[in-house]
Design a protein around this motif. Structure first.
Motif, PDB file in Angstrom:
ATOM      1  N   GLY A  37      35.776  51.917  31.907  1.00 43.27           N
ATOM      2  CA  GLY A  37      35.270  51.710  30.420  1.00 43.27           C
ATOM      3  C   GLY A  37      36.434  51.964  29.443  1.00 43.27           C
ATOM      4  N   ARG A  38      35.805  52.133  28.271  1.00 40.26           N
ATOM      5  CA  ARG A  38      36.694  51.989  27.083  1.00 40.26           C
ATOM      6  C   ARG A  38      37.797  53.203  27.159  1.00 40.26           C
ATOM      7  NH1 ARG A  38      36.159  55.046  22.653  1.00 40.26           N
ATOM      8  NH2 ARG A  38      37.424  54.402  20.758  1.00 40.26           N
ATOM      9  N   LEU A  39      37.523  54.461  27.550  1.00 40.60           N
ATOM     10  CA  LEU A  39      38.450  55.560  27.716  1.00 40.60           C
ATOM     11  C   LEU A  39      39.541  54.970  28.695  1.00 40.60           C
ATOM     12  CD1 LEU A  39      36.306  58.541  27.070  1.00 40.60           C
ATOM     13  CD2 LEU A  39      37.768  57.363  25.426  1.00 40.60           C
ATOM     14  N   GLU A  40      39.125  54.500  29.856  1.00 45.15           N
ATOM     15  CA  GLU A  40      40.108  54.119  30.851  1.00 45.15           C
ATOM     16  C   GLU A  40      40.953  53.076  30.296  1.00 45.15           C
ATOM     17  OE1 GLU A  40      36.719  54.334  31.371  1.00 45.15           O
ATOM     18  OE2 GLU A  40      36.448  56.023  32.938  1.00 45.15           O
ATOM     19  N   VAL A  41      40.367  52.183  29.827  1.00 44.87           N
ATOM     20  CA  VAL A  41      41.222  51.079  29.314  1.00 44.87           C
ATOM     21  C   VAL A  41      42.024  51.485  28.200  1.00 44.87           C
ATOM     22  CG1 VAL A  41      41.074  48.811  27.898  1.00 44.87           C
ATOM     23  CG2 VAL A  41      39.294  49.187  29.753  1.00 44.87           C
ATOM     24  N   GLU A  42      41.614  52.398  27.513  1.00 43.49           N
ATOM     25  CA  GLU A  42      42.712  53.053  26.341  1.00 43.49           C
ATOM     26  C   GLU A  42      43.972  53.701  27.189  1.00 43.49           C
ATOM     27  OE1 GLU A  42      43.167  52.719  23.228  1.00 43.49           O
ATOM     28  OE2 GLU A  42      41.268  51.716  22.772  1.00 43.49           O
ATOM     29  N   ALA A  43      43.457  54.273  28.225  1.00 38.86           N
ATOM     30  CA  ALA A  43      44.597  55.166  28.895  1.00 38.86           C
ATOM     31  C   ALA A  43      45.498  54.276  29.548  1.00 38.86           C
ATOM     32  CB  ALA A  43      43.814  55.998  29.948  1.00 38.86           C
ATOM     33  N   VAL A  44      44.971  53.215  30.279  1.00 39.14           N
ATOM     34  CA  VAL A  44      45.673  52.256  31.006  1.00 39.14           C
ATOM     35  C   VAL A  44      46.854  51.483  29.953  1.00 39.14           C
ATOM     36  CG1 VAL A  44      45.641  49.993  31.954  1.00 39.14           C
ATOM     37  CG2 VAL A  44      44.107  51.865  33.035  1.00 39.14           C
ATOM     38  N   VAL A  45      46.246  51.264  28.844  1.00 32.38           N
ATOM     39  CA  VAL A  45      47.015  50.208  27.896  1.00 32.38           C
ATOM     40  C   VAL A  45      48.371  51.283  27.606  1.00 32.38           C
ATOM     41  CG1 VAL A  45      47.201  49.106  25.849  1.00 32.38           C
ATOM     42  CG2 VAL A  45      45.620  48.569  27.155  1.00 32.38           C
ATOM     43  N   HIS A  46      48.040  52.604  27.242  1.00 36.50           N
ATOM     44  CA  HIS A  46      48.821  53.475  26.799  1.00 36.50           C
ATOM     45  C   HIS A  46      49.984  53.746  27.969  1.00 36.50           C
ATOM     46  CE1 HIS A  46      50.300  57.866  26.478  1.00 36.50           C
ATOM     47  NE2 HIS A  46      50.475  57.311  25.201  1.00 36.50           N
ATOM     48  N   ASP A  47      49.470  54.038  29.088  1.00 39.16           N
ATOM     49  CA  ASP A  47      50.340  54.191  30.008  1.00 39.16           C
ATOM     50  C   ASP A  47      51.381  52.967  30.466  1.00 39.16           C
ATOM     51  OD1 ASP A  47      49.328  56.785  30.510  1.00 39.16           O
ATOM     52  OD2 ASP A  47      48.283  56.375  32.126  1.00 39.16           O
ATOM     53  N   ALA A  48      50.860  51.906  30.302  1.00 39.79           N
ATOM     54  CA  ALA A  48      51.536  50.626  30.312  1.00 39.79           C
ATOM     55  C   ALA A  48      52.332  50.614  29.328  1.00 39.79           C
ATOM     56  CB  ALA A  48      50.690  49.487  30.665  1.00 39.79           C
ATOM     57  N   TYR A  70      55.106  39.536  32.100  1.00 36.01           N
ATOM     58  CA  TYR A  70      55.747  40.944  32.468  1.00 36.01           C
ATOM     59  C   TYR A  70      54.669  41.956  31.757  1.00 36.01           C
ATOM     60  CZ  TYR A  70      58.973  45.022  32.887  1.00 36.01           C
ATOM     61  OH  TYR A  70      59.449  46.091  32.998  1.00 36.01           O
ATOM     62  N   LEU A  71      54.264  41.900  30.530  1.00 30.35           N
ATOM     63  CA  LEU A  71      53.364  42.729  29.886  1.00 30.35           C
ATOM     64  C   LEU A  71      51.835  42.962  30.722  1.00 30.35           C
ATOM     65  CD1 LEU A  71      53.958  42.030  26.280  1.00 30.35           C
ATOM     66  CD2 LEU A  71      54.915  43.954  27.489  1.00 30.35           C
ATOM     67  N   ALA A  72      51.387  41.764  30.995  1.00 36.76           N
ATOM     68  CA  ALA A  72      50.080  41.545  31.889  1.00 36.76           C
ATOM     69  C   ALA A  72      50.178  42.112  33.373  1.00 36.76           C
ATOM     70  CB  ALA A  72      49.700  40.164  32.013  1.00 36.76           C
ATOM     71  N   THR A  73      51.445  41.768  33.829  1.00 38.66           N
ATOM     72  CA  THR A  73      51.813  42.634  35.170  1.00 38.66           C
ATOM     73  C   THR A  73      51.680  44.085  35.026  1.00 38.66           C
ATOM     74  OG1 THR A  73      52.730  40.412  36.018  1.00 38.66           O
ATOM     75  CG2 THR A  73      53.370  42.374  37.226  1.00 38.66           C
ATOM     76  N   THR A  74      52.329  44.503  34.189  1.00 33.61           N
ATOM     77  CA  THR A  74      52.569  45.965  34.170  1.00 33.61           C
ATOM     78  C   THR A  74      51.288  46.650  33.801  1.00 33.61           C
ATOM     79  OG1 THR A  74      54.727  45.795  32.964  1.00 33.61           O
ATOM     80  CG2 THR A  74      53.756  47.747  32.693  1.00 33.61           C
ATOM     81  N   VAL A  75      50.430  46.001  32.878  1.00 36.72           N
ATOM     82  CA  VAL A  75      48.875  46.491  32.855  1.00 36.72           C
ATOM     83  C   VAL A  75      48.103  46.531  34.132  1.00 36.72           C
ATOM     84  CG1 VAL A  75      46.864  46.266  31.632  1.00 36.72           C
ATOM     85  CG2 VAL A  75      48.900  45.949  30.429  1.00 36.72           C
ATOM     86  N   ARG A  76      48.225  45.456  35.014  1.00 37.49           N
ATOM     87  CA  ARG A  76      47.617  45.508  36.122  1.00 37.49           C
ATOM     88  C   ARG A  76      48.141  46.514  37.155  1.00 37.49           C
ATOM     89  NH1 ARG A  76      48.641  40.183  35.823  1.00 37.49           N
ATOM     90  NH2 ARG A  76      47.156  38.976  34.749  1.00 37.49           N
ATOM     91  N   SER A  77      49.265  46.457  37.031  1.00 38.83           N
ATOM     92  CA  SER A  77      49.756  47.556  37.926  1.00 38.83           C
ATOM     93  C   SER A  77      49.178  49.264  37.811  1.00 38.83           C
ATOM     94  CB  SER A  77      51.365  47.352  37.934  1.00 38.83           C
ATOM     95  OG  SER A  77      52.006  48.527  38.693  1.00 38.83           O
ATOM     96  N   VAL A  78      49.497  49.172  36.277  1.00 38.41           N
ATOM     97  CA  VAL A  78      48.970  50.739  36.081  1.00 38.41           C
ATOM     98  C   VAL A  78      47.508  50.679  36.122  1.00 38.41           C
ATOM     99  CG1 VAL A  78      48.545  52.021  33.852  1.00 38.41           C
ATOM    100  CG2 VAL A  78      50.801  50.963  34.227  1.00 38.41           C
ATOM    101  N   ALA A  79      46.617  49.784  35.789  1.00 36.06           N
ATOM    102  CA  ALA A  79      45.228  49.716  36.002  1.00 36.06           C
ATOM    103  C   ALA A  79      44.822  50.000  37.556  1.00 36.06           C
ATOM    104  CB  ALA A  79      44.671  48.498  35.636  1.00 36.06           C
ATOM    105  N   TYR A  80      45.648  49.351  38.560  1.00 30.95           N
ATOM    106  CA  TYR A  80      45.133  49.465  40.003  1.00 30.95           C
ATOM    107  C   TYR A  80      45.635  50.938  40.359  1.00 30.95           C
ATOM    108  CZ  TYR A  80      44.003  44.653  39.730  1.00 30.95           C
ATOM    109  OH  TYR A  80      43.528  43.001  39.410  1.00 30.95           O
ATOM    110  N   ASN A  81      46.959  51.199  40.121  1.00 36.91           N
ATOM    111  CA  ASN A  81      47.403  52.724  40.443  1.00 36.91           C
ATOM    112  C   ASN A  81      46.064  53.734  39.774  1.00 36.91           C
ATOM    113  OD1 ASN A  81      49.618  51.767  41.548  1.00 36.91           O
ATOM    114  ND2 ASN A  81      50.797  52.037  39.756  1.00 36.91           N
TER     115      ASN A  81
END
Length: 103
Positions: A37-48, A70-81
């Motif tokens: 959701g929105r909050l999870e997406v915000e957290a993922v982008v922040h951590d990325a 590189y940016l997209a890969t980092t976001v995916r990695s953080v999201a999957y973690n």
């Protein structure tokens, strides 16, 4: 990465600001595609972004197409973690200690 440990000069701050503005859509679109959701997406982008700041020297050396990847890969990695951590939390919540045959 502890955000308090990050020290940036003004050039780096400007670079990060420009990087974020140029790729904000990519960062959020990638996080949304990974689920949440929105909050999870915000957290993922922040951590990325914290990871990206931690690798700023690498990011600066990349040309634009490679930088976007590189940016997209980092976001995916953080999201999957984050998804893996959530799955483990849910598993443990569903199977509290004392409910297994081993106890």
């Amino acid at each position: 990465m502890d955000p308090r440990s990050i020290r940036l000069n003004r050039q780096d701050e400007k670079f990060i600001d420009e990087l974020y503005r140029a790729h904000k859509g990519l960062l959020y679109k990638t996080a949304l595609e990974c689920g949440g959701g929105r909050l999870e997406v915000e957290a993922v982008v922040h951590d990325a972004l914290l990871r990206i700041i931690g690798a700023l020297d690498t990011v600066k050396r990349l040309d634009e197409p490679a930088r976007a990847v590189y940016l997209a890969t980092t976001v995916r990695s953080v999201a999957y973690n984050a998804l893996k951590k959530e799955a483990v939390r849910e598993k443990h919540a569903a199977d509290p200690p004392g409910d297994s045959w081993e106890d």
